[in-house]
Scaffold this motif. Sequence first.
Motif, PDB file in Angstrom:
ATOM      1  N   LEU A  51       0.868  -1.038  -0.116  1.00 34.56           N
ATOM      2  CA  LEU A  51      -0.076  -0.102   0.035  1.00 34.56           C
ATOM      3  C   LEU A  51       0.727   1.213  -0.035  1.00 34.56           C
ATOM      4  O   LEU A  51       1.981   1.404   0.705  1.00 34.56           O
ATOM      5  CB  LEU A  51      -0.936   0.026   1.268  1.00 34.56           C
ATOM      6  N   LYS A  52       0.251   2.124  -0.901  1.00 32.34           N
ATOM      7  CA  LYS A  52       1.164   3.380  -0.773  1.00 32.34           C
ATOM      8  C   LYS A  52       0.251   4.458  -1.072  1.00 32.34           C
ATOM      9  O   LYS A  52      -0.625   4.562  -1.802  1.00 32.34           O
ATOM     10  CB  LYS A  52       2.075   3.629  -1.836  1.00 32.34           C
ATOM     11  N   ASN A  53      -0.028   5.766   0.060  1.00 29.78           N
ATOM     12  CA  ASN A  53      -0.985   6.583  -0.141  1.00 29.78           C
ATOM     13  C   ASN A  53      -2.516   6.081  -0.417  1.00 29.78           C
ATOM     14  O   ASN A  53      -3.280   6.485  -1.107  1.00 29.78           O
ATOM     15  CB  ASN A  53      -0.610   7.529  -1.475  1.00 29.78           C
ATOM     16  N   ASN A  54      -2.820   5.123   0.397  1.00 27.18           N
ATOM     17  CA  ASN A  54      -4.232   4.365   0.356  1.00 27.18           C
ATOM     18  C   ASN A  54      -4.358   3.639  -0.892  1.00 27.18           C
ATOM     19  O   ASN A  54      -5.597   3.613  -1.194  1.00 27.18           O
ATOM     20  CB  ASN A  54      -5.114   5.314   0.812  1.00 27.18           C
ATOM     21  N   VAL A  55      -3.418   3.449  -1.932  1.00 27.86           N
ATOM     22  CA  VAL A  55      -3.820   2.771  -2.991  1.00 27.86           C
ATOM     23  C   VAL A  55      -2.944   1.431  -2.810  1.00 27.86           C
ATOM     24  O   VAL A  55      -1.786   1.420  -2.286  1.00 27.86           O
ATOM     25  CB  VAL A  55      -3.044   3.528  -4.263  1.00 27.86           C
ATOM     26  N   LEU A  56      -3.682   0.375  -3.635  1.00 25.17           N
ATOM     27  CA  LEU A  56      -3.329  -1.086  -3.450  1.00 25.17           C
ATOM     28  C   LEU A  56      -2.276  -1.327  -4.661  1.00 25.17           C
ATOM     29  O   LEU A  56      -2.868  -1.141  -5.973  1.00 25.17           O
ATOM     30  CB  LEU A  56      -4.416  -2.100  -3.272  1.00 25.17           C
ATOM     31  N   TYR A  57      -1.332  -1.858  -4.506  1.00 26.10           N
ATOM     32  CA  TYR A  57      -0.180  -2.066  -5.764  1.00 26.10           C
ATOM     33  C   TYR A  57       0.117  -3.537  -5.807  1.00 26.10           C
ATOM     34  O   TYR A  57       0.277  -4.129  -4.787  1.00 26.10           O
ATOM     35  CB  TYR A  57       1.136  -1.504  -5.619  1.00 26.10           C
ATOM     36  N   LYS A  58       0.095  -3.996  -6.910  1.00 28.35           N
ATOM     37  CA  LYS A  58       0.558  -5.697  -7.210  1.00 28.35           C
ATOM     38  C   LYS A  58       1.863  -5.269  -7.950  1.00 28.35           C
ATOM     39  O   LYS A  58       1.796  -4.790  -9.268  1.00 28.35           O
ATOM     40  CB  LYS A  58      -0.425  -6.198  -7.746  1.00 28.35           C
ATOM     41  N   LYS A  59       3.072  -5.948  -7.734  1.00 26.59           N
ATOM     42  CA  LYS A  59       4.089  -5.647  -8.564  1.00 26.59           C
ATOM     43  C   LYS A  59       4.657  -7.037  -8.976  1.00 26.59           C
ATOM     44  O   LYS A  59       4.859  -7.940  -7.960  1.00 26.59           O
ATOM     45  CB  LYS A  59       5.225  -5.034  -7.712  1.00 26.59           C
ATOM     46  N   ILE A  64       3.737  -3.125 -12.843  1.00 29.15           N
ATOM     47  CA  ILE A  64       2.954  -2.623 -11.665  1.00 29.15           C
ATOM     48  C   ILE A  64       1.251  -2.372 -11.781  1.00 29.15           C
ATOM     49  O   ILE A  64       1.127  -1.738 -12.601  1.00 29.15           O
ATOM     50  CB  ILE A  64       3.687  -1.499 -10.975  1.00 29.15           C
ATOM     51  N   LEU A  65       0.553  -3.004 -11.366  1.00 24.93           N
ATOM     52  CA  LEU A  65      -0.738  -2.648 -11.401  1.00 24.93           C
ATOM     53  C   LEU A  65      -1.176  -2.001  -9.893  1.00 24.93           C
ATOM     54  O   LEU A  65      -0.633  -2.063  -8.832  1.00 24.93           O
ATOM     55  CB  LEU A  65      -1.661  -3.996 -11.368  1.00 24.93           C
ATOM     56  N   GLU A  66      -2.326  -1.296 -10.122  1.00 25.59           N
ATOM     57  CA  GLU A  66      -2.863  -0.568  -8.892  1.00 25.59           C
ATOM     58  C   GLU A  66      -4.257  -0.431  -8.780  1.00 25.59           C
ATOM     59  O   GLU A  66      -5.015  -0.542  -9.984  1.00 25.59           O
ATOM     60  CB  GLU A  66      -2.372   0.800  -8.704  1.00 25.59           C
ATOM     61  N   TYR A  67      -4.771  -0.428  -7.518  1.00 23.90           N
ATOM     62  CA  TYR A  67      -6.441  -0.345  -7.367  1.00 23.90           C
ATOM     63  C   TYR A  67      -6.519   0.716  -6.376  1.00 23.90           C
ATOM     64  O   TYR A  67      -5.702   0.829  -5.373  1.00 23.90           O
ATOM     65  CB  TYR A  67      -6.877  -1.477  -7.168  1.00 23.90           C
ATOM     66  N   LYS A  68      -7.345   1.744  -6.853  1.00 27.11           N
ATOM     67  CA  LYS A  68      -7.610   2.651  -5.424  1.00 27.11           C
ATOM     68  C   LYS A  68      -9.151   3.239  -5.663  1.00 27.11           C
ATOM     69  O   LYS A  68      -9.735   3.071  -6.847  1.00 27.11           O
ATOM     70  CB  LYS A  68      -6.913   4.000  -5.783  1.00 27.11           C
TER      71      LYS A  68
END
Length: 260
Positions: A51-59, A64-68
């Motif tokens: 998690l970074k800045n309340n965003v989920l990352y998958k690496k 790199i994918l993200e969900y927010k």
Amino acid sequence: MKNTFLTLLILVFSTTFSQNQRILATPISSGTQLLADRFLGLDSFGDCYYLKNNVLYKKKDAVILEYKNLSFGEITAVDFINPLQIIVYYEPFNTLISLDNQLNEIQKISFTDQTITATGLASQNRFWLYDQNTQQIGLYNSTKKTYAVVSRPINGILQHFETNLNYFHWIDSNQNWYSCSVFGEISSLKKVPNFDKIQIIDADTILFSKGEHLYLLDFKKNLRYEIENVKKSFDSFFYKDQILSIFTNRQLMNYKITIP
């Protein structure tokens, strides 16, 4: 006599686990930069979640994918035990999001009759739910859109919880470790030591940190192992399939360890 017995019992427990065995961790990477507020762990494919800045990352490697979804507030929990169905829970809005392996939204469930403080993926298209109002564990069927309570009310406060497809594990504020099956069978497992962070490996084994030390506790063998050759100052750790990941100050280190 009763107090004497309790004192002896505590001394026996302390003595049993006081002599540390050693597990040597072997680095398998030189360390990679990871700009994260919170490192979550690796899935069965080796993909990294954080998690970074309340965003989920998958690496995975360079991808790199993200969900927010900032409208739901802070992300409370993420479950990636099944990399094809990832669960993200937002406690402020009592909302659970189901994602596919590309972090595309599959399903959004907002609970109105329960106040959920713990959740995870269960078997057969169901989600574990812990309702703070009733202090009961239940299962939500995402296909039928039905909710069923499976446990009696739980005493105490959930200090830590983990789930897998068949069991809901929790440790209460008195360090007691319990599990609940999908059939509602509650088992009292062990009493765990004081910890800063903890991960349940199986029904007999935990990995936990205290201060700058990392330990593996094998209740079946009554042995405590200190993990050696890892960074002494770390933010979090995660173990899966003999790979120990240590996240420390924007760096992720992976080690090979063999559990005896």
